[in-house]
Write a protein that holds these residues in place. Sequence first.
Motif, short mmCIF file in Angstrom:
data_model
loop_
_atom_site.label_atom_id
_atom_site.label_comp_id
_atom_site.label_asym_id
_atom_site.label_seq_id
_atom_site.Cartn_x
_atom_site.Cartn_y
_atom_site.Cartn_z
N ALA A 37 -2.65 -14.11 5.02
CA ALA A 37 -2.93 -13.18 3.91
C ALA A 37 -1.76 -12.21 3.72
O ALA A 37 -1.43 -11.86 2.58
CB ALA A 37 -4.22 -12.42 4.18
N GLN A 40 0.96 -14.11 1.90
CA GLN A 40 0.62 -14.29 0.49
C GLN A 40 0.81 -13.00 -0.29
O GLN A 40 1.33 -13.01 -1.42
CB GLN A 40 -0.82 -14.79 0.35
CG GLN A 40 -0.98 -16.23 0.79
CD GLN A 40 -2.43 -16.68 0.82
OE1 GLN A 40 -3.34 -15.88 0.80
NE2 GLN A 40 -2.64 -17.99 0.90
N GLN A 84 -6.35 -8.05 -5.54
CA GLN A 84 -7.32 -8.94 -4.89
C GLN A 84 -6.80 -9.41 -3.53
O GLN A 84 -7.57 -9.50 -2.56
CB GLN A 84 -7.61 -10.14 -5.79
CG GLN A 84 -8.42 -9.77 -7.01
CD GLN A 84 -8.54 -10.93 -8.00
OE1 GLN A 84 -7.78 -11.90 -7.94
NE2 GLN A 84 -9.49 -10.82 -8.92
N GLN A 85 -5.51 -9.68 -3.46
CA GLN A 85 -4.94 -10.13 -2.19
C GLN A 85 -4.96 -9.00 -1.16
O GLN A 85 -5.21 -9.23 0.02
CB GLN A 85 -3.50 -10.65 -2.39
CG GLN A 85 -2.92 -11.29 -1.15
CD GLN A 85 -3.73 -12.49 -0.67
OE1 GLN A 85 -4.32 -13.22 -1.45
NE2 GLN A 85 -3.77 -12.68 0.63
N GLN A 87 -7.26 -6.68 -1.02
CA GLN A 87 -8.65 -6.63 -0.59
C GLN A 87 -8.94 -7.76 0.40
O GLN A 87 -9.63 -7.55 1.41
CB GLN A 87 -9.59 -6.74 -1.79
CG GLN A 87 -9.61 -5.50 -2.66
CD GLN A 87 -10.48 -5.68 -3.89
OE1 GLN A 87 -10.88 -6.80 -4.25
NE2 GLN A 87 -10.80 -4.58 -4.56
N SER A 88 -8.42 -8.93 0.12
CA SER A 88 -8.61 -10.07 1.01
C SER A 88 -7.98 -9.77 2.37
O SER A 88 -8.60 -10.04 3.42
CB SER A 88 -7.98 -11.32 0.40
OG SER A 88 -8.05 -12.40 1.30
N TRP A 91 -10.14 -7.36 4.25
CA TRP A 91 -11.34 -8.04 4.74
C TRP A 91 -11.01 -8.84 6.00
O TRP A 91 -11.74 -8.78 6.99
CB TRP A 91 -11.91 -8.97 3.67
CG TRP A 91 -13.18 -9.63 4.12
CD1 TRP A 91 -14.44 -9.15 3.99
CD2 TRP A 91 -13.29 -10.89 4.81
NE1 TRP A 91 -15.34 -10.02 4.56
CE2 TRP A 91 -14.67 -11.10 5.07
CE3 TRP A 91 -12.37 -11.84 5.22
CZ2 TRP A 91 -15.14 -12.23 5.72
CZ3 TRP A 91 -12.84 -12.97 5.88
CH2 TRP A 91 -14.22 -13.15 6.12
N HIS A 92 -9.90 -9.58 5.97
CA HIS A 92 -9.49 -10.37 7.14
C HIS A 92 -9.18 -9.46 8.33
O HIS A 92 -9.51 -9.80 9.47
CB HIS A 92 -8.29 -11.24 6.81
CG HIS A 92 -8.63 -12.46 6.01
ND1 HIS A 92 -9.43 -13.47 6.48
CD2 HIS A 92 -8.28 -12.83 4.75
CE1 HIS A 92 -9.56 -14.41 5.55
NE2 HIS A 92 -8.86 -14.04 4.49
N ASN A 95 -12.52 -8.22 9.74
CA ASN A 95 -13.16 -9.35 10.42
C ASN A 95 -12.47 -9.60 11.76
O ASN A 95 -13.14 -9.81 12.78
CB ASN A 95 -13.10 -10.59 9.53
CG ASN A 95 -13.91 -11.72 10.10
OD1 ASN A 95 -15.08 -11.57 10.43
ND2 ASN A 95 -13.28 -12.88 10.22
#
Length: 151
Positions: A37, A40, A84-85, A87-88, A91-92, A95
């Motif tokens: 992520a 990216q 969005q990336q 946010q991703s 999130w990762h 997690n």
Amino acid sequence: MSKSRAARLLPVIEMAERAEREAALQLGHCQGLVRQAEVQLGDLERYRGDYQQQWISEGQRGVSGQWLMNYQRFLSQLETAIGQQRQSLEWHRRNMQQVREVWQQRYARLEGLRKLVKRYQDEARLAEDKREQKLLDELSQRLSAGDPLGR
């Protein structure tokens, strides 16, 4: 003879080792997803920088209204993708932190069990040493009394 306390814990330790290994593998997987992520996001941000540089180059030569609208529309979409990336990625990361906590708990449990088994083994060794010393003392007393067979 019944199994020693340390030996009875071996299946529990094996289960704890398996659980710790699985958690470590899961943590490694999550770390890989975070790195992916991050890459990216970096790619998108570099692409945005390149695209903005194109604006500077094209703008110096003069651009049409249509080109400018297309540029702004695409840049807006690119900003959305970057958001969005991000946010991703967050999130990762969250997690991964949760998975790290699970692994840490399982590792601590495993280490606690290993220490317990070591303590049980040390206690058993000490008891065996005392038993042997008692036997040697008794034999020594018999020999000094002149009766090697203890009669």
